[in-house]
Design a protein around this motif. Structure first.
Motif, PDB file in Angstrom:
ATOM      1  N   ALA A 232       0.622  -1.283  -0.135  1.00  0.00           N
ATOM      2  CA  ALA A 232      -0.125  -0.031   0.011  1.00  0.00           C
ATOM      3  C   ALA A 232       0.890   1.089   0.024  1.00  0.00           C
ATOM      4  O   ALA A 232       0.803   2.260  -0.669  1.00  0.00           O
ATOM      5  N   ARG A 233       1.924   1.254   0.823  1.00  0.00           N
ATOM      6  CA  ARG A 233       3.023   2.432   0.764  1.00  0.00           C
ATOM      7  C   ARG A 233       3.494   2.821  -0.579  1.00  0.00           C
ATOM      8  O   ARG A 233       3.654   3.810  -0.881  1.00  0.00           O
TER       9      ARG A 233
ATOM     10  N   ARG B  23       2.211   1.607  -3.365  1.00  0.00           N
ATOM     11  CA  ARG B  23       1.275   2.097  -4.295  1.00  0.00           C
ATOM     12  C   ARG B  23       1.250   3.817  -4.251  1.00  0.00           C
ATOM     13  O   ARG B  23       0.757   4.408  -5.102  1.00  0.00           O
ATOM     14  N   HIS B  24       1.028   4.119  -2.901  1.00  0.00           N
ATOM     15  CA  HIS B  24       0.626   5.395  -2.550  1.00  0.00           C
ATOM     16  C   HIS B  24       1.908   6.528  -3.038  1.00  0.00           C
ATOM     17  O   HIS B  24       1.734   7.428  -3.537  1.00  0.00           O
ATOM     18  N   GLN B  25       3.368   6.123  -2.974  1.00  0.00           N
ATOM     19  CA  GLN B  25       4.276   6.688  -3.395  1.00  0.00           C
ATOM     20  C   GLN B  25       4.260   6.750  -4.885  1.00  0.00           C
ATOM     21  O   GLN B  25       4.742   7.880  -5.387  1.00  0.00           O
TER      22      GLN B  25
ATOM     23  N   LEU C 110       1.646   7.446  -6.407  1.00  0.00           N
ATOM     24  CA  LEU C 110       0.685   8.078  -6.945  1.00  0.00           C
ATOM     25  C   LEU C 110       1.183   9.653  -6.719  1.00  0.00           C
ATOM     26  O   LEU C 110       0.627  10.592  -7.106  1.00  0.00           O
ATOM     27  N   ARG C 111       2.267   9.718  -5.810  1.00  0.00           N
ATOM     28  CA  ARG C 111       2.559  11.140  -5.489  1.00  0.00           C
ATOM     29  C   ARG C 111       3.793  11.320  -6.185  1.00  0.00           C
ATOM     30  O   ARG C 111       4.779  10.587  -6.064  1.00  0.00           O
TER      31      ARG C 111
END
Length: 120
Positions: free
Chosen positions: A105-106, A108-110, A112-113
């Motif tokens: 999840a981390r 994937r989040h990285q 996106l940003r």
């Protein structure tokens, strides 16, 4: 939604960075400050002192100063502090069971940003 007696934050410092680790270190019995510093080598003496004082204030540990030369201070879990051990065990189990999903999840989040440019 929340009862009026419910504080806006957790009244016990279990969610901070070091309290759970101190509780785990004291699980086997009383320890001196220097003995706590060995397994908690990443914590500064100042922060460990602040953590122990807050834990004492909250009734999680007792601090016993022995009248000796050199002075000897021992920290020990209270019954209230020991009552947190099953919760710490449960969180540890949850982390073991979910670590891979959390790391994915981390990632994937990285993705996106946008990352900040390196500082020169």
């Amino acid at each position: 939604m929340f009862p009026s007696y419910c504080p806006s934050s957790v009244p016990v410092r279990i969610g901070d960075k070091w309290t759970g680790m101190v509780i785990r270190c004291l699980e086997g019995g009383p320890r001196r400050f220097g003995e706590l510093r060995v397994p908690l080598r990443r914590v500064t003496p100042k922060v460990l002192t602040e953590t122990l004082r807050a834990m004492e204030r909250d009734g999680l540990v007792t601090r016993t100063a022995h009248d000796e030369n050199p002075p000897r201070v021992v920290y020990e879990l209270t019954g209230l502090g020991r009552g947190l051990l099953p919760l710490i065990d449960a969180v540890g189990t949850w982390c073991e069971n979910n670590l891979d999903a959390l790391l994915r999840a981390r990632e994937r989040h990285q993705g996106l940003r946008p990352t900040a440019p390196a500082m020169q």
